[in-house]
Every structure is written in structure tokens, then in C-alpha cells.
Design a protein around this motif. Structure first.
Motif, PDB file in Angstrom:
ATOM      1  N   ARG A   1       4.195  -4.429   1.187  1.00  0.00           N
ATOM      2  CA  ARG A   1       5.200  -5.460   1.691  1.00  0.00           C
ATOM      3  C   ARG A   1       5.062  -6.991   0.649  1.00  0.00           C
ATOM      4  O   ARG A   1       3.428  -7.239   0.308  1.00  0.00           O
ATOM      5  CB  ARG A   1       4.449  -5.855   3.046  1.00  0.00           C
ATOM      6  CG  ARG A   1       5.600  -6.710   3.259  1.00  0.00           C
ATOM      7  CD  ARG A   1       5.637  -6.950   5.580  1.00  0.00           C
ATOM      8  NE  ARG A   1       5.232  -6.253   5.879  1.00  0.00           N
ATOM      9  CZ  ARG A   1       6.640  -5.522   6.852  1.00  0.00           C
ATOM     10  NH1 ARG A   1       7.655  -5.413   6.584  1.00  0.00           N
ATOM     11  NH2 ARG A   1       6.571  -4.468   7.385  1.00  0.00           N
TER      12      ARG A   1
ATOM     13  N   ARG B   1       4.334  -9.983  -1.017  1.00  0.00           N
ATOM     14  CA  ARG B   1       3.441 -11.481  -0.219  1.00  0.00           C
ATOM     15  C   ARG B   1       4.031 -12.715  -0.689  1.00  0.00           C
ATOM     16  O   ARG B   1       3.972 -12.706  -2.280  1.00  0.00           O
ATOM     17  CB  ARG B   1       1.984 -11.226  -0.096  1.00  0.00           C
ATOM     18  CG  ARG B   1       1.287 -10.080   0.698  1.00  0.00           C
ATOM     19  CD  ARG B   1       0.474 -10.545  -0.133  1.00  0.00           C
ATOM     20  NE  ARG B   1       0.024 -10.009  -1.589  1.00  0.00           N
ATOM     21  CZ  ARG B   1      -1.312 -10.285  -2.741  1.00  0.00           C
ATOM     22  NH1 ARG B   1      -2.168 -10.140  -1.736  1.00  0.00           N
ATOM     23  NH2 ARG B   1      -0.739  -9.541  -3.672  1.00  0.00           N
TER      24      ARG B   1
ATOM     25  N   ALA C   1       3.783 -17.038  -1.261  1.00  0.00           N
ATOM     26  CA  ALA C   1       3.222 -18.254  -0.963  1.00  0.00           C
ATOM     27  C   ALA C   1       4.395 -19.215  -0.687  1.00  0.00           C
ATOM     28  O   ALA C   1       5.286 -19.437  -1.454  1.00  0.00           O
ATOM     29  CB  ALA C   1       1.988 -18.391  -1.218  1.00  0.00           C
TER      30      ALA C   1
ATOM     31  N   PHE D   1       9.392  -9.293   4.068  1.00  0.00           N
ATOM     32  CA  PHE D   1       8.599  -9.806   3.021  1.00  0.00           C
ATOM     33  C   PHE D   1       6.844 -10.698   4.214  1.00  0.00           C
ATOM     34  O   PHE D   1       7.631 -11.484   4.925  1.00  0.00           O
ATOM     35  CB  PHE D   1       9.015 -11.277   2.332  1.00  0.00           C
ATOM     36  CG  PHE D   1       9.753 -10.370   1.298  1.00  0.00           C
ATOM     37  CD1 PHE D   1       9.575  -9.502   0.820  1.00  0.00           C
ATOM     38  CD2 PHE D   1      10.755 -11.397   0.532  1.00  0.00           C
ATOM     39  CE1 PHE D   1      11.446  -8.386   0.336  1.00  0.00           C
ATOM     40  CE2 PHE D   1      11.489 -11.687   0.023  1.00  0.00           C
ATOM     41  CZ  PHE D   1      11.719  -9.960   0.281  1.00  0.00           C
ATOM     42  N   GLU D   2       6.050 -10.788   3.872  1.00  0.00           N
ATOM     43  CA  GLU D   2       5.188 -11.319   4.890  1.00  0.00           C
ATOM     44  C   GLU D   2       4.424 -12.745   3.876  1.00  0.00           C
ATOM     45  O   GLU D   2       4.913 -12.894   2.995  1.00  0.00           O
ATOM     46  CB  GLU D   2       3.864 -11.250   3.784  1.00  0.00           C
ATOM     47  CG  GLU D   2       2.510 -11.350   5.000  1.00  0.00           C
ATOM     48  CD  GLU D   2       1.348 -10.895   4.643  1.00  0.00           C
ATOM     49  OE1 GLU D   2      -0.039 -11.525   4.155  1.00  0.00           O
ATOM     50  OE2 GLU D   2       1.273  -9.654   3.610  1.00  0.00           O
TER      51      GLU D   2
ATOM     52  N   ILE E   1       3.311 -16.399   3.814  1.00  0.00           N
ATOM     53  CA  ILE E   1       2.073 -17.279   3.259  1.00  0.00           C
ATOM     54  C   ILE E   1       2.214 -18.357   3.478  1.00  0.00           C
ATOM     55  O   ILE E   1       2.713 -19.152   2.577  1.00  0.00           O
ATOM     56  CB  ILE E   1       0.762 -16.812   2.589  1.00  0.00           C
ATOM     57  CG1 ILE E   1       0.908 -15.488   2.429  1.00  0.00           C
ATOM     58  CG2 ILE E   1       0.036 -17.450   2.279  1.00  0.00           C
ATOM     59  CD1 ILE E   1      -0.281 -14.687   1.436  1.00  0.00           C
TER      60      ILE E   1
ATOM     61  N   ALA F   1      -0.739 -14.430  -3.240  1.00  0.00           N
ATOM     62  CA  ALA F   1       1.204 -13.564  -3.140  1.00  0.00           C
ATOM     63  C   ALA F   1       1.729 -13.247  -3.963  1.00  0.00           C
ATOM     64  O   ALA F   1       0.973 -13.574  -5.445  1.00  0.00           O
ATOM     65  CB  ALA F   1       1.506 -15.030  -2.850  1.00  0.00           C
ATOM     66  N   ASP F   2       1.876 -13.011  -4.298  1.00  0.00           N
ATOM     67  CA  ASP F   2       2.786 -11.732  -5.189  1.00  0.00           C
ATOM     68  C   ASP F   2       3.967 -13.063  -5.889  1.00  0.00           C
ATOM     69  O   ASP F   2       5.346 -12.779  -6.961  1.00  0.00           O
ATOM     70  CB  ASP F   2       3.511 -10.379  -4.878  1.00  0.00           C
ATOM     71  CG  ASP F   2       3.120 -10.126  -4.451  1.00  0.00           C
ATOM     72  OD1 ASP F   2       1.898  -9.285  -4.522  1.00  0.00           O
ATOM     73  OD2 ASP F   2       2.993  -9.475  -2.441  1.00  0.00           O
TER      74      ASP F   2
END
Length: 408
Positions: A178, A180, A182, A219-220, A222, A245-246
Motif C-alpha cells: 500500500r 504511503r 506523508a 493509500f496509507e 501519514i 513515506a513513498d
């Protein structure tokens, strides 16, 4: 780095997309937990679908050649039910009663629907031209052949995809991790909801709309909160975001005239371009990498945040997540509200689409279109997209719209 030359929407979209490199890895998840996840590899059918020739209707199975030869009366020698294949083998003047989904008896290639037939004792009469040879029969493998790709890698799995995979006996999927993302807001004037407002402060709505938009994409999120106008605090937040994060999304601090240290910090940590885009709302935007992590610096105004996210960040983040493009098609609607516009910029007007008395689609503006009027997005169910070369539009004119359904 680029300067402040105004760029077109298409230029920025292409450049942002080209910079995305999908994240690596795969995770095995149960099928009932795979909704919205991005497939990491092709899902191949282990079976033929359907697994056998079967009836598409309730009716009578028989030989099409007999119908073609003029045969109308057939002796019914038995019944075949779905899930209970039989061993009946009818002759040229015989038929088998059959239910939808049941395996076709050997030698039969046609099903005549029962509603047009007349059953008398153990015989059925078929009217002339009631069925063509081969009609109402589903062939083995006509939907999928064993070894054929059922769902391709990169698909964000939808409910129908889950059902398709389940129909093949598959109970799990290999998906991408998933994504990530931010997020944080910037500015001394920004206050978190639930806290009292000080002089000149405003409540932070951007992190909440961003969280909703990102969550809708699977998406996750943050959430790093609000970052004050401090070089040290901004650098600390950037470093933390890149480590967790990605991708990173911030709102505010990208306009011409913002404190120079904002740009200095971003550039010190990576390669960031600050653009003025020929669009309204959302003219200023920053994009690049911070500590090798893709970074989107969106404007501070709430509507501009949503518009720039949907028209620049959304497709880029999907590509980063390994997903195939999810294009949102435009449709035409008849304008009920005049729009004043000068050629030169793409404009995104918040609007409400409805069905007119004549059945045609109609569209009207939600009211004030300022980039700070978030209510205009809340009330809208679509966006009117005015191309850069377009000028003002009058009532009754056809305009291009983008529906929120499936987007927001």
C-alpha cells in the motif's frame, strides 16, 4: 530547476507522470481484503470459463440440424439440471429438458426457450423459426481459457474483479504494498480543528481533504500535522516524511512572495521545481524530490489544493503505486449559468449537473468560485473544465464536465 515562467497544464501533467517510478515488492492478501489494492502480477485463469458447454436458458436441448431440416416435434427423454450432469444422448427427433447453466447433453448444440414451446405428454412442439442452430448455448472457455490472463497487473481491484477471481477458484491475490503518503500543512496562521483560533488564524482543512482523497485511492496516510514558518521545523518535517513515506504532499508555502527559506529548505534536501501553471484555481505548485522521495507542494487555498491534487497528483500517485491509469472521462452538458473567462488558462469551475426536462444533462455553477470557497466543492457534483483557448461561455452552450462520482 525551472523559474517562474507560466507552464501549461498538459506540460506539467506529462512531466510529473514521467518522473514516477512504481514502488517495488508484493504482498499476498486474502481476496476479501483485496478491494482497491493494486495487482502486482497478472492473475491467470486456472480453468476454462465456463468449464463445459452449458445452457444459457431454461428450455429444451436438441440438435440444431434437426431444426434446420424442419423437425418441429421432439420426444422429451429426460431432464438435465444445473450442477447435475446426466448421461442422456438424444437422437435426431429427441430433446432433453434443461435448466440454465446445466451441461449440454452429448450431441446437442441448441436450446429452445421453454416459453415458445408446447409440451404435450412426453413430446414438445417447437414453432418454426423459434431458434437458430447453436442458439442459447454457452461454449466451454468462451469467457476465459485456461492460462488466459483474467485480470492484468496494475489493476486497482474493483468489486467485479474480486467476483471474477473468486469464480476461478482463486482465494488470494498478490498485490503491491500500500502506497504511503506523508502530508502536512504549513504556516503560522494555520490552526488544527478543535483548538481556539488566535488573531489572524484559520482552521486547517487541507489535511482533512487530502486524507479523504488519498484514502479513497487506497493509500496509507501519514499525517505530520501543521509545520510552522521555521526553517528548522520544516527541514525536520521533510526529513521525517521522507523516512516514513513513498511520497510527500504539503499545502501552502509555494506562492511567489512566500518566505525564501521555504524554497531554500526544499532545494537543500532535493530537487524541487516551483511552477506557475496556466490554470485557475491552483496556479502555484512545486514538484520534485526531497531526499529522493517524490514531493508535491500544493497551494494553500482549499479549493486549489483539491484541484491540483486531482489534476496532477492523483494520476502520478497511482502510477507510483503501480496502478494502471484511471482516466476520468469528460462529458458534455448544457450550461445554465454564464461563465466569464479570458483565453489563456485552463479553468475549473465547480458545478452541479442535473437532468433537464428534455432529458438532456444540464450544468450550473455552485456560486462563488474563489479558490478559498471550499463550500463550492462540497456542494458540487462535477467540475466544468474550460480549455485554455476557450473564452466566455453563454447559457445554452455545451461545456465539458468531469463528474465527481468515481473521482472524489
Amino acid at each position: 530547476m525551472t523559474g517562474q515562467t507560466e507552464r501549461s497544464v498538459a506540460q506539467v501533467q506529462a512531466e510529473v507522470l514521467a518522473a514516477m517510478r512504481p514502488i517495488e515488492g508484493q504482498v499476498r492478501v486474502a481476496l476479501h481484503e483485496a478491494l482497491g489494492r493494486v495487482l502486482a502480477c497478472d492473475m491467470v485463469s486456472p480453468i476454462d470459463v465456463p468449464a463445459h458447454d452449458n445452457s444459457a436458458m431454461d428450455g429444451y436441448a436438441l440438435k440444431g440440424a434437426s431444426l434446420a431440416a424442419g423437425q418441429q416435434r421432439f420426444r422429451v427423454i429426460g431432464t438435465v439440471l444445473a450442477g447435475r450432469p446426466g448421461s442422456l444422448v438424444p437422437g435426431p427427433d429427441e430433446a432433453v429438458r434443461i435448466t440454465t447453466g446445466a451441461v449440454m447433453p452429448e450431441g446437442c448444440d441448441t436450446v429452445v426457450v421453454q416459453e415458445v414451446c408446447r409440451l404435450e405428454g412426453d413430446s414438445v412442439t417447437v414453432p418454426p423459426d423459434a431458434a437458430r442452430p447453436g442458439e442459447n448455448r454457452r461454449l466451454r472457455g468462451e469467457d476465459l481459457r485456461q492460462g488466459q490472463v483474467a485480470v492484468a497487473a496494475g489493476r486497482s481491484l474493483r468489486p467485479a474483479d474480486l467476483g471474477l477471481l473468486a469464480s476461478l477458484g482463486i482465494d488470494h491475490a498478490l498485490v503491491r504494498p500500500r502506497l504511503r503518503v506523508a502530508i502536512f500543512s504549513t504556516g503560522d496562521e494555520v490552526q488544527a480543528p478543535g483548538q481556539p483560533l488566535g488573531p489572524g488564524q484559520i482552521y486547517d482543512s487541507n489535511r482533512y481533504t487530502l486524507t479523504g482523497m488519498l484514502t479513497r485511492l487506497g493509500f496509507e496516510v501519514i499525517d505530520l500535522g501543521v509545520v510552522r514558518d521555521s526553517p528548522a521545523e520544516l527541514e525536520q518535517s521533510m526529513r521525517k516524511a521522507a523516512s516514513l513515506a513513498d511520497a510527500i504532499i504539503s499545502s501552502g508555502g509555494v506562492s511567489v512572495g512566500e518566505a525564501d527559506y521555504t524554497k531554500d529548505v526544499m532545494r537543500a534536501l532535493g530537487e524541487v521545481n516551483f511552477w506557475r501553471i496556466a490554470m485557475r484555481p491552483g496556479r502555484p505548485m512545486a514538484f520534485g524530490t526531497v531526499l529522493d522521495t517524490p514531493y508535491f507542494g500544493l497551494p494553500g487555498n482549499p479549493v486549489a489544493v483539491m484541484i491540483t491534487f486531482y489534476f496532477f497528483a492523483r494520476q502520478a500517485l497511482l502510477r507510483l503505486a503501480g496502478a494502471l491509469p484511471l482516466e476520468a472521462p469528460l462529458f458534455a452538458a448544457r450550461l445554465l449559468t454564464p461563465i466569464r473567462k479570458k483565453p489563456g488558462r485552463v479553468e475549473y469551475q465547480r458545478a452541479i449537473v442535473s437532468r433537464g426536462a428534455d432529458g438532456a444533462l444540464e450544468v450550473s455553477l455552485t456560486g462563488q468560485q474563489g479558490s478559498g470557497v471550499l463550500r463550492s466543492m462540497s456542494e458540487a457534483n462535477a467540475i466544468i473544465v474550460m480549455a485554455a483557448e476557450q473564452g466566455s461561455a453563454q447559457v445554452g452552450q455545451s461545456v465539458q464536465c468531469l463528474a465527481f462520482e468515481g473521482l472524489v
